[in-house]
Design a protein around this motif. Sequence first.
Motif, short mmCIF file in Angstrom:
data_model
loop_
_atom_site.label_atom_id
_atom_site.label_comp_id
_atom_site.label_asym_id
_atom_site.label_seq_id
_atom_site.Cartn_x
_atom_site.Cartn_y
_atom_site.Cartn_z
N SER A 98 10.49 5.26 6.22
CA SER A 98 9.36 5.40 7.16
C SER A 98 8.58 6.44 6.88
CB SER A 98 9.60 5.22 8.58
OG SER A 98 10.50 4.27 8.96
N ILE A 99 7.23 6.47 7.19
CA ILE A 99 6.38 7.84 7.37
C ILE A 99 5.55 7.51 8.71
CG2 ILE A 99 4.41 9.01 6.44
CD1 ILE A 99 5.11 7.82 3.73
N ALA A 100 5.82 8.34 9.67
CA ALA A 100 5.32 8.26 10.88
C ALA A 100 4.17 9.57 10.75
CB ALA A 100 6.21 8.64 12.10
N GLU A 101 2.81 8.91 10.80
CA GLU A 101 1.76 9.99 10.29
C GLU A 101 0.47 8.95 10.96
OE1 GLU A 101 0.02 13.18 9.33
OE2 GLU A 101 2.13 12.97 9.17
N ASP A 102 -0.33 10.00 11.36
CA ASP A 102 -1.73 9.25 11.89
C ASP A 102 -2.68 9.55 10.47
OD1 ASP A 102 -4.44 9.11 12.65
OD2 ASP A 102 -4.31 10.34 14.20
N ILE A 103 -3.01 8.26 9.77
CA ILE A 103 -3.88 8.43 8.39
C ILE A 103 -5.31 8.99 8.67
CG2 ILE A 103 -2.60 6.58 7.51
CD1 ILE A 103 -5.06 5.00 8.05
N THR A 104 -5.61 9.39 9.91
CA THR A 104 -6.90 9.92 10.01
C THR A 104 -6.94 11.67 9.96
OG1 THR A 104 -7.11 9.80 12.34
CG2 THR A 104 -7.77 7.90 11.26
#
Length: 449
Positions: free
Chosen positions: A259-265
């Motif tokens: 998993s990668i928990a990240e806001d892509i913006t």
Amino acid sequence: MTDRYQSLAHNPIGKFIVTNLGLPNPPVLERWTEGSPLVKGTVLIGAAPHSTVGPRLNATLKSSGIEVVGVRADGKKYKALVFDATGISDTAGLADMQQFFTPALRSLASSGRLVVIGALPEQASTETAAIAQRALEGFVRSAGKEIGGNGSTANLVYVGEGSEDALGSTLGFLLSPKSAFVSGQVIRLGLTELVSPDPVADPAKPLAGKVALVTGASRGLGAAMARTLHRDGAAIVGLDVPALKDELDAVMAELGGTSIAEDITAAEAPQVIAQALKDAHGGVDIVVHNAGITRDKRLKNMKTENWNLVIDISVGAPQRITAELLQQKLLRKGGRVIGISSIAGIAGNNGQTSYGTAKAGVIGFVGDLSKRVAKDGITVNAIAPGFIETDMVKTMPLGIREAGRRLSSLSQGGQPIDVAEAIAWYAHPGSSAISGNVVRVCGQALIGA
């Protein structure tokens, strides 16, 4: 979400009402299940004189375990009809296609397939040949509307010069139940430099040894994509916003993924994603830019912050992430970049100017990037879903929901697996000749057709 109208139309009382009132009668679509053959039945093939693909069709289809015949037998049903029209060089020659399909269509089984193979019109040697080949598009789209009532589909594949032997994965997809919700589409092979496909050791796991990044993977379409790519052998890296980390982790635990928990913006997102892929797998082979949101409002009521957010998530962030992966050489040679557009980006939609703009931007992204990365054997394509039965459907007003379902050749909404199967087709090692394409998964929606 359950389509209650479809269920009603198939019980005795509902069937009587639907038939007598001339109401839409959504057929039951056949979908592929793991372990099943690609095609359950026989494929009838034909060809116009001087066609170039016909001689290869037998071998191409038989290599996928598909039963093929070249002569129609009275009383026999066929699961698919394939016609090689690459030899049609003027409009008079179009009659060869009509003469093949007119009697054969009476023998097409339910959930059948009609596929026409043509030559890229822009590569035609004469004006008359270019015109005749362009006419194939109108034939396929009209035929799709005729045969949709029994769950059948019609599609066209244009084959560029030198791509005649690269049809395997595309025909396997279009002729099988994997393409249940794909109809009236035009697919182009050989628009960019052709790269030899990687060998596939196990046809049941064509993506074995590949790493796939799927954004928006915690639920809905993204989760279906992740599961389908994993089914085909890929190692999955799922990404979603921190607020959905628990749901994302649950899906990745199911698939043995990370998993990668990240806001892509976020400004640092491209570097964070690149580092995570580098640390876990040393790179990536398949990048599916699925993340997207809606903030629907009429243009006169639109807030700038919502406009910017919708566009940045769908097309701005994917640009930056892809650029970072390319700059760090983490997207491997022969890689796949897949964007998610929408029929709203093709036809527009009332109250969705931001969403339509964003999804048209995805198409622009595909068209530009596909040419720039072709030298590295990387393909770039997009899927444009139509009405798909996701949780978002539950929030729609009844009238809009029913219009979205019924106004298509198949008279129903698609399922998340329909979009996921199209993603898996693009990702297949045998799809190296497919780049710069935008294919609708919409059941041949009549809106914006």
